[in-house]
Scaffold this active site. Sequence first.
Site, PDB file in Angstrom:
ATOM      1  N   TYR A 144       0.362  -1.712  -0.080  1.00  0.00           N
ATOM      2  CA  TYR A 144      -0.134   0.216  -0.014  1.00  0.00           C
ATOM      3  C   TYR A 144       0.821   1.272   0.034  1.00  0.00           C
ATOM      4  O   TYR A 144       0.760   2.111  -0.727  1.00  0.00           O
ATOM      5  CB  TYR A 144      -0.842  -0.064   1.220  1.00  0.00           C
ATOM      6  N   ARG A 264       1.529  -7.710  15.747  1.00  0.00           N
ATOM      7  CA  ARG A 264       1.346  -7.936  14.118  1.00  0.00           C
ATOM      8  C   ARG A 264       2.463  -7.673  13.102  1.00  0.00           C
ATOM      9  O   ARG A 264       2.683  -6.341  13.442  1.00  0.00           O
ATOM     10  CB  ARG A 264       0.492  -7.545  13.373  1.00  0.00           C
TER      11      ARG A 264
HETATM   12  P1  NAD Z   1     -12.068   5.032   2.384  1.00  0.00           P
HETATM   13  O1  NAD Z   1     -11.628   3.508   2.167  1.00  0.00           O
HETATM   14  O2  NAD Z   1     -13.166   5.684   3.187  1.00  0.00           O
HETATM   15  O3  NAD Z   1     -12.496   5.286   1.101  1.00  0.00           O
HETATM   16  C1  NAD Z   1     -11.646   5.295   0.403  1.00  0.00           C
HETATM   17  C2  NAD Z   1     -12.951   5.676  -1.457  1.00  0.00           C
HETATM   18  O4  NAD Z   1     -12.360   5.180  -2.290  1.00  0.00           O
HETATM   19  C3  NAD Z   1     -13.965   4.680  -0.603  1.00  0.00           C
HETATM   20  O5  NAD Z   1     -15.456   5.078  -0.475  1.00  0.00           O
HETATM   21  C4  NAD Z   1     -13.935   3.627  -1.521  1.00  0.00           C
HETATM   22  O6  NAD Z   1     -15.271   3.430  -2.447  1.00  0.00           O
HETATM   23  C5  NAD Z   1     -13.831   4.538  -2.983  1.00  0.00           C
HETATM   24  N1  NAD Z   1     -12.553   3.499  -3.870  1.00  0.00           N
HETATM   25  C6  NAD Z   1     -11.960   2.607  -3.992  1.00  0.00           C
HETATM   26  N2  NAD Z   1     -11.323   2.464  -4.738  1.00  0.00           N
HETATM   27  C7  NAD Z   1     -12.213   3.213  -5.864  1.00  0.00           C
HETATM   28  C8  NAD Z   1     -11.628   2.559  -7.057  1.00  0.00           C
HETATM   29  N3  NAD Z   1     -11.078   1.651  -8.074  1.00  0.00           N
HETATM   30  N4  NAD Z   1     -12.736   3.734  -7.966  1.00  0.00           N
HETATM   31  C9  NAD Z   1     -13.794   4.384  -7.486  1.00  0.00           C
HETATM   32  N5  NAD Z   1     -13.902   4.942  -5.854  1.00  0.00           N
HETATM   33  C10 NAD Z   1     -13.415   3.427  -5.335  1.00  0.00           C
HETATM   34  O7  NAD Z   1     -10.612   5.709   3.181  1.00  0.00           O
HETATM   35  P2  NAD Z   1     -10.224   6.747   3.557  1.00  0.00           P
HETATM   36  O8  NAD Z   1      -9.900   6.140   5.149  1.00  0.00           O
HETATM   37  O9  NAD Z   1     -10.923   8.246   3.290  1.00  0.00           O
HETATM   38  O10 NAD Z   1      -9.035   7.333   2.894  1.00  0.00           O
HETATM   39  C11 NAD Z   1      -9.169   8.365   1.432  1.00  0.00           C
HETATM   40  C12 NAD Z   1      -8.616   8.354   1.271  1.00  0.00           C
HETATM   41  O11 NAD Z   1      -7.015   8.772   1.894  1.00  0.00           O
HETATM   42  C13 NAD Z   1      -7.041   7.151   0.615  1.00  0.00           C
HETATM   43  O12 NAD Z   1      -6.951   7.539  -0.530  1.00  0.00           O
HETATM   44  C14 NAD Z   1      -5.989   6.797   1.806  1.00  0.00           C
HETATM   45  O13 NAD Z   1      -5.065   5.914   0.996  1.00  0.00           O
HETATM   46  C15 NAD Z   1      -5.682   7.588   1.737  1.00  0.00           C
HETATM   47  N6  NAD Z   1      -5.018   8.358   3.323  1.00  0.00           N
HETATM   48  C16 NAD Z   1      -6.113   7.622   4.760  1.00  0.00           C
HETATM   49  C17 NAD Z   1      -5.584   7.393   5.773  1.00  0.00           C
HETATM   50  C18 NAD Z   1      -6.752   7.022   6.716  1.00  0.00           C
HETATM   51  O14 NAD Z   1      -6.009   7.511   7.698  1.00  0.00           O
HETATM   52  N7  NAD Z   1      -7.420   6.984   6.951  1.00  0.00           N
HETATM   53  C19 NAD Z   1      -3.935   8.449   5.919  1.00  0.00           C
HETATM   54  C20 NAD Z   1      -3.192   8.593   4.044  1.00  0.00           C
HETATM   55  C21 NAD Z   1      -3.715   8.399   3.729  1.00  0.00           C
END
Ligand code: NAD
Length: 319
Positions: A144, A264
């Site tokens: 990831y 883990r």
């Molecule tokens: P989340 O999984 O709630 O949101 C991601 C969204 O992307 C989901 O609604 C999912 O349905 C959608 N998605 C996934 N694959 C898809 C595809 N192929 N086409 C269209 N939509 C798709 O995750 P989040 O926690 O809201 O994270 C949002 C972003 O921030 C992500 O890119 C994640 O990598 C990044 N991020 C999150 C965190 C955290 O702590 N939550 C930390 C660092 C980075």
Amino acid sequence: MSTALITGGAGFIGSNLADAVLADGRACHIVDDLSNGKRIRLPADAEFHELDIRRADDLVAVATAAKPSVIFHLAAQADVRRALDDPAFDADVNVIGTINVLEAARAVGARVVFASTGGAGYGEYPELPVPSPETSATRPLSHYGMSKMAGEGYCGLYGRLYGVPATVLRLGNVYGPRQDPHGEAGVVAIFCGKVLDGDRPRIFGDGLQTRDYVYVGDVVRAFLAAEAGEPGETVNIGTGTEITVLDLLEGLGYEGDPEFADARPGELQRSALDNAKAAALYGWRPETSLRDGLRLTYESVIAARQAPDARPPGAFATT
Ligand code: NAD
């Protein structure tokens, strides 16, 4: 007012960002395939396109019709364990999907703000300072983290090759209303559920491993600040503070005995992000204390349980 397109807008962070965009009186389009997002999180006033970002032509068509000035790119395969089980799928969504988003931005002249990761990107190695500044080498320890670093690389490439203005935000462990257990700060959602149910929370390892827990409302402000700022930058968005898993339980008011399980494999021991650059470029600083953020998260979990069929409350007032 300018139009925003949010990929991943049915997700945790994206749906909170959508609320903030709409609260500014702007038009908001959301692209999400609902693989992890939930329809119930979508704001009524946003234009929703159920679409997989791997479908390049359809994505360009949506962007061409929506004419956004900015694409906030948050759609991702964001589950570290799933990436380990299926690295090619992770790369498909996070690398190919990001290329498709950049192509769509190029086609319509939009700028891009890309949701990358801090902790999973820097990894952990002896010379890495904690909190880590953006100048640190990135040495991911997960597929990831690797796919996100590739996405960052493509943001830079599209800037150099085609002048697509892109900003990379390296997020800490984001927690807050609407989060689910699978993201990088999933432990907060899991602990809220355990505390509510009166169950013993399970800690992997000694509970002293640290993360940079940053509240989703502060993260959303950072996306809007990055949109307004100079593009071409890579910026950490975190608190700069190391918080242990045991601190989280204390912050949630848990006074019992947690259950301890084996650590883990592959988990980082320490992670925090130096946020001086965000302060210098955008005047951005985290404003929500851990205690307040945990309380707001806990209250949101209760509210969502009480009204499971209603749109779950977020960090911002909704339309
Ligand atoms: P989340 O999984 O709630 O949101 C991601 C969204 O992307 C989901 O609604 C999912 O349905 C959608 N998605 C996934 N694959 C898809 C595809 N192929 N086409 C269209 N939509 C798709 O995750 P989040 O926690 O809201 O994270 C949002 C972003 O921030 C992500 O890119 C994640 O990598 C990044 N991020 C999150 C965190 C955290 O702590 N939550 C930390 C660092 C980075």
